[in-house]
Design an enzyme around this catalytic site. Structure first.
Site, PDB file in Angstrom:
ATOM      1  N   HIS A 191       0.878  -1.261   0.026  1.00 51.99           N
ATOM      2  CA  HIS A 191      -0.016  -0.191  -0.532  1.00 51.99           C
ATOM      3  C   HIS A 191       1.293   1.354   0.273  1.00 51.99           C
ATOM      4  O   HIS A 191       2.130   1.119   0.247  1.00 51.99           O
ATOM      5  CB  HIS A 191      -1.005   0.180   1.187  1.00 51.99           C
ATOM      6  CG  HIS A 191      -0.046  -0.185   2.399  1.00 51.99           C
ATOM      7  ND1 HIS A 191       0.330   1.036   2.649  1.00 51.99           N
ATOM      8  CD2 HIS A 191      -0.061  -1.620   3.521  1.00 51.99           C
ATOM      9  CE1 HIS A 191       0.368   1.007   4.421  1.00 51.99           C
ATOM     10  NE2 HIS A 191       0.827  -0.149   5.289  1.00 51.99           N
ATOM     11  N   CYS A 221       2.865  -4.588   6.857  1.00 57.50           N
ATOM     12  CA  CYS A 221       2.956  -5.145   5.446  1.00 57.50           C
ATOM     13  C   CYS A 221       3.822  -3.817   4.502  1.00 57.50           C
ATOM     14  O   CYS A 221       4.655  -3.145   5.415  1.00 57.50           O
ATOM     15  CB  CYS A 221       1.561  -3.541   5.193  1.00 57.50           C
ATOM     16  SG  CYS A 221      -0.272  -4.251   5.696  1.00 57.50           S
TER      17      CYS A 221
END
Length: 225
Positions: free
Chosen positions: A171, A187
């Site tokens: 992301h 992440c």
């Protein structure tokens, strides 16, 4: 004597008039501000302008070190073009282009104890994604919001690519200074500009290989001069 009496009377009338005005001003309801007797002595106060929210462009003004900027590099691999390879130790993401080349992006990775490795696929893509912290993260950080709508202030940034059935994503970020560092809960983050570029190049079903932190081999991507 008549003149003296007249002058005294005028002064008394003026004094009585001033007292009457003052009494009227102070007898007004407390909720109403009294009218000033001499408004021309009041300072001129200018209202402060409303705060201006930061734009995504302003957030992206942070200048990345040269090694972390998006660039085409020599990268030899047997993986097919379109494959994403995460070089965890060197904080790079490679998008294999074929013919011994790859697009390299600087990334932020998981902090100590939160790195992982393996092979996944992109199962979903989202623009300006909403963020719902998983229960594991809330257990560690109970102050986190339970849900946050997408937008420039969202920690997931401009784009997200969801990896398999895991809680992990590739992301964006509204804090580009974290690129090249180990700060996330697993992440993989890119600058908003880089994640938009990557998002436009890959599709659902893209293979993602995450190399382990213990794989300490040297950086395999050499910048093309």
């Amino acid at each position: 004597m008549f003149n003296s009496f007249s002058l005294t009377t005028r002064f008394a009338a003026a004094a009585f008039g001033a007292l009457a005005i003052g009494a009227t001003a102070f007898s007004a309801p407390a909720a109403a501000a009294p009218l000033p007797l001499f408004p021309f002595f009041l300072p001129q106060i200018e209202a402060a302008p409303p705060p201006v929210a930061a734009t995504p462009q302003e957030e992206e003004r942070f200048e990345l070190p040269a090694r972390l900027r998006r660039q085409v590099v020599n990268y030899y691999t047997r993986e097919a073009p379109g494959t994403i390879i995460i070089d965890t130790p060197n904080t790079y993401l490679y998008l294999v282009l074929g013919n011994g080349q790859a697009m390299r992006y600087g990334i932020g990775i998981g902090r100590d104890g939160f790195t992982w490795s393996g092979t996944q696929t992109i199962t979903r893509k989202a623009e300006w994604p909403a963020w719902t912290p998983p229960p594991q993260m809330i257990a560690r950080q109970p102050y986190l919001p339970r849900h946050m709508t997408g937008g420039p202030g969202n920690p997931l940034g401009a784009r997200a690519m969801y990896l398999g059935g895991t809680i992990y994503r590739i992301h964006g970020t509204n804090d580009p200074s974290t690129i090249g560092t180990r700060v996330s809960s697993g992440c993989l983050r890119l600058t908003n500009e880089d994640v938009k570029d990557l998002y436009s190049r890959v599709s659902v079903g893209t293979k993602v290989i995450v190399l382990p932190m213990t794989d300490r081999r040297a950086d395999l991507g050499r910048t093309i001069r």
